[in-house]
Design an enzyme around this catalytic site. Sequence first.
Site, short mmCIF file in Angstrom:
data_model
loop_
_atom_site.label_atom_id
_atom_site.label_comp_id
_atom_site.label_asym_id
_atom_site.label_seq_id
_atom_site.Cartn_x
_atom_site.Cartn_y
_atom_site.Cartn_z
N CYS A 1 0.82 -1.21 0.00
CA CYS A 1 0.00 0.00 0.00
C CYS A 1 0.86 1.27 0.00
O CYS A 1 1.96 1.27 0.53
CB CYS A 1 -0.86 0.05 1.25
SG CYS A 1 -1.80 -1.45 1.52
N ASN B 1 -1.66 2.17 5.97
CA ASN B 1 -0.82 1.05 5.53
C ASN B 1 -0.53 0.19 6.75
O ASN B 1 -0.28 0.74 7.83
CB ASN B 1 0.53 1.55 5.01
CG ASN B 1 0.43 2.20 3.65
OD1 ASN B 1 -0.64 2.25 3.07
ND2 ASN B 1 1.54 2.73 3.18
N GLY B 2 -0.49 -1.12 6.58
CA GLY B 2 -0.18 -2.00 7.70
C GLY B 2 -1.36 -2.90 7.98
O GLY B 2 -2.29 -3.01 7.18
N GLU C 1 17.27 -17.57 -8.56
CA GLU C 1 16.86 -16.21 -8.88
C GLU C 1 16.29 -16.12 -10.29
O GLU C 1 15.29 -15.43 -10.53
CB GLU C 1 18.06 -15.26 -8.69
CG GLU C 1 17.83 -13.82 -9.02
CD GLU C 1 16.70 -13.13 -8.25
OE1 GLU C 1 16.17 -13.71 -7.30
OE2 GLU C 1 16.33 -12.01 -8.66
N LYS D 1 12.53 -14.86 -11.05
CA LYS D 1 12.23 -13.73 -11.96
C LYS D 1 11.16 -14.15 -12.96
O LYS D 1 10.21 -13.41 -13.23
CB LYS D 1 13.48 -13.28 -12.74
CG LYS D 1 14.49 -12.48 -11.98
CD LYS D 1 14.13 -11.05 -11.70
CE LYS D 1 13.40 -10.84 -10.43
NZ LYS D 1 13.97 -11.05 -9.16
N GLU E 1 7.72 -14.53 -11.25
CA GLU E 1 7.15 -13.26 -10.78
C GLU E 1 6.47 -12.49 -11.89
O GLU E 1 5.39 -11.95 -11.70
CB GLU E 1 8.27 -12.36 -10.20
CG GLU E 1 8.77 -12.76 -8.85
CD GLU E 1 9.86 -11.81 -8.38
OE1 GLU E 1 9.75 -11.27 -7.28
OE2 GLU E 1 10.85 -11.61 -9.11
N HIS F 1 16.97 -36.12 -8.71
CA HIS F 1 16.20 -36.63 -7.57
C HIS F 1 14.77 -36.12 -7.58
O HIS F 1 14.19 -35.89 -6.53
CB HIS F 1 16.89 -36.24 -6.26
CG HIS F 1 18.26 -36.80 -6.14
ND1 HIS F 1 18.52 -38.14 -6.01
CD2 HIS F 1 19.48 -36.19 -6.19
CE1 HIS F 1 19.83 -38.34 -5.96
NE2 HIS F 1 20.43 -37.17 -6.07
N LYS G 1 5.98 -4.54 -4.14
CA LYS G 1 7.41 -4.24 -4.10
C LYS G 1 7.95 -4.40 -2.68
O LYS G 1 9.04 -4.90 -2.47
CB LYS G 1 7.62 -2.79 -4.57
CG LYS G 1 9.06 -2.35 -4.57
CD LYS G 1 9.82 -3.06 -5.66
CE LYS G 1 11.31 -2.81 -5.61
NZ LYS G 1 12.04 -3.89 -6.31
C1 G6P Z 1 8.81 -8.69 -2.18
C2 G6P Z 1 9.30 -8.27 -3.56
C3 G6P Z 1 10.58 -9.04 -3.92
C4 G6P Z 1 11.62 -8.83 -2.84
C5 G6P Z 1 11.09 -9.24 -1.45
C6 G6P Z 1 12.04 -8.83 -0.35
O1 G6P Z 1 8.35 -9.99 -2.23
O2 G6P Z 1 8.31 -8.51 -4.54
O3 G6P Z 1 11.09 -8.57 -5.16
O4 G6P Z 1 12.75 -9.58 -3.14
O5 G6P Z 1 9.85 -8.57 -1.21
O6 G6P Z 1 12.12 -7.43 -0.33
P1 G6P Z 1 13.29 -6.59 0.31
O7 G6P Z 1 12.88 -5.16 0.10
O8 G6P Z 1 13.36 -6.96 1.76
O9 G6P Z 1 14.54 -6.93 -0.40
#
Ligand code: G6P
Length: 628
Positions: free
Chosen positions: A2, A101-102, A501, A505, A508, A524, A623
Site C-alpha cells: 500500500c 498502511n499496515g 533467482e 524472476k 514473478e 532426484h 514491491k
Molecule cells: C517482495 C518483492 C521481492 C523482494 C522481497 C524482499 O516480495 O516482490 O522482489 O525480493 O519482497 O524485499 P526486500 O525489500 O526486503 O529486499
Amino acid sequence: MCGIVGYIGPQEAADFLLRGLRRLEYRGYDSSGLVTITPHGRLVVRKAAGRLDRLSARLSDEPLAGSIGLGHTRWATHGAATDDNAHPHVGGNDVLAIVHNGVIENYLPLKERLESQGYRFRSATDSEVIAHLVASYWERQLEKKPALDRAEIVQSGYAPLIAAITKALSKLRGTYGLAIVFRDFPEVLFAARLGSPLVVGVGAGEHFIASDASPLVGRTDKIVYLADHELAIVTANSLRVIHRDQGEVQHDVQVLDMMPGDVDRGGYEHFMLKEIFEQPETLQNTMRGRLSVDDATAHFGGLNFSPQQLRSVNRLLLTACGTSWHAALVGEYLLEQFARLPVEVEYGSELRYRNPPIDNHTLVFAITQSGETADTLAALREMKRQGHPTLAICNVVGSSIAKESDGGIYLHAGPEIGVASTKAFTSQCVALAMLALYFGRLRHLSHAQGMHIIEQLQRLPDLVRQALAADAEVRRIAAKYYQCDNFLYLGRQFNFPTALEGALKLKEISYIHAEGYPAAEMKHGPIALVDEHTPSVFLIPQGPVYDKVISNMEEIKARGGPVIAVTCQSGTRAAELADDVILVPTAEEFLQPIVSVIPMQLLAYHIAVLRGCDVDKPRNLAKSVTVE
Ligand code: G6P
C-alpha cells in the site's frame, strides 16, 4: 504494498495526490482512492478497484476540489480488491477520513465494539476500524461539548483532536502508517507511524506526506522521516512531531538525494528494463569509495563496529526474503570462501519464530532492498532482543531496517521501482563480496589475495556491460520458448543461487511455473518434469564443476528436453549440447552469479513482454511487503 500520499497547502490537492500515487504504483496495489476537504467543507471520496487509470478517469468525470487531501493505493489483505474496500475510509458521521498502511491485528473485537455503539462499517477491511475508532473518541468529546469552539481548539494546538487520535492508537495492535483529515479542520492533517514508514516533505507554504520519498521528488528535497510512535501535526506552514512517550520532539529535516530522472523510466519501455541496463553504474555506485588498494581490503563507513569487535565474530547469520534471500545465499558462498566463516542463511519469516541456539560471537545481517519487509524486520528485532549485534545491507536510506540495525551498508543503487528486483540483487551480491573481502582480510587473506579480489571487482561493471550485450540473442530465445508452461533453472555452487533467482524472476513477471535446482539434484525429482516442452536453463559458465554440469545436461538431452546454456565460450561441449546458447563474459567464479544473472533477468523480462504481462506491476505481488 500500500502507498500513502497527502497534501496541505495553497494548491489543488488532487493534482499532487494522483501524481504521487503514480510514483507509488511500483509498490504494488489493486485499488486506489482519494479524499479532499472541499471549499464547502465536505469530505469527498473517490475510489476505484483496479489500476490508477480507473481512478483518474473517475476524477476527470467528477473532479475533486480542495487544498487538503489524502490518497492511497491499496494491496488487499483483509477483504477483496473492491471499490468499497479501497481507502480512504470515512469515520463516524463523516467527520474524518483516514488512509492506512499496515495490518490491525485486533480489528475484529474493535469492530464488534464499534458496531455495537452504532458505527456502520462499509468495508471488509481492518483499516476502517481506525476511522471509526478515532471518530468515536472525537464524537465523544463533541457530545460532552456540542458547541464546537474552533478557535479554542486551534489555539490549543488541536489538543482534542490529538487526544482522540492518541487514544485510538493506544487501542490498536499491529502496524500502521496512517494519515487523517478532519472535516471541520481543513487546515491540518495528521500522520502517525508504527512499523510502516511515513515521510513528511517540507515545501514553501505547503507540506506533503508519503509512505516513501518518491512522490516528493521534484516537489521538495526536504524530508522528515517519522519514527515509530510519532504523530505529526501538519499545517501548510508548520510541522510538529509528538512522540508517544517523549512528548513533543525536534524533527530532523534531511536532504533527499533523488532526482526526477531517478523515478521515471528514462526512455525505457519499463522500469525493470531500465533497472537491468543501469547495473554497470549501480554496481559502480555500490563499490564507490569502498575498495582500498593500499590496505587491499574494503572499507565501510557505517558498520559501527571496530575491527577488533568484528575480528571476534566467528559466525554470521544472514536473514532476508525473496530475491534478497538469494543474494544471502550468494553471500554464504562468498563469506565461506574468502573469510572461512561459517554462515547460516535463513528466511526472515522462519527466523522470527525459530529459537535457534546462537552463540555470543554471531553477527546477524539483515539483507533487504526496501528496508521495510515485515518478516525481515521482525527477525532483526528478535535477534536484537536476544542481544545479538545486527547489521543491515539495505538500499533505502532511512528505512526501518536501516534505522533499527546497529549499522550497515547502503547499496546506493538508486530507487528500484520495478517490482521484480534486479539491480538491488546485483548490488547486494557485490556488497556481500566486499564484506567477505573485509572479513577475509581481518583473518587470513594475504595482501596479494586481497588485491586480486579488488582487481576482479573493479572489472565487474565492464563484465556486466558485456553480459547486457546478449540482449538481442536473449530476446530471440524468449520468442522461441515464451509459450512453454514450465521451466527448469539449473546451476551448481555459486551458480545455484542464480538458478533460484532466474526461476523466481520468470515466475514473478511471466506467471510461468519455474523451478531452480542445484544441477545435480535435478535427478532426484525434477527430471520427471522433463519433456520436449520443458526447457532447462543451465548456468554453466566455467569452473571446477563444469564437467559435472555437462553430465547433467546430457541427462536432460537424453530425455528430449530443450536446453538453453548460459556459458562463456562458443565451440565448447556446453555450447554444442545446448539448443540455444547465451554467451556471458568469463569472470572469476565468485563474480559469476552477478554476471550470469543478467541474461536471466532479460529472459524473464522478454518472455513476460511477449506474454502481454504487466512487467513492472505483476499480479498479486508488492514491491515492499510490509505485512507478515
Ligand atoms: C517482495 C518483492 C521481492 C523482494 C522481497 C524482499 O516480495 O516482490 O522482489 O525480493 O519482497 O524485499 P526486500 O525489500 O526486503 O529486499
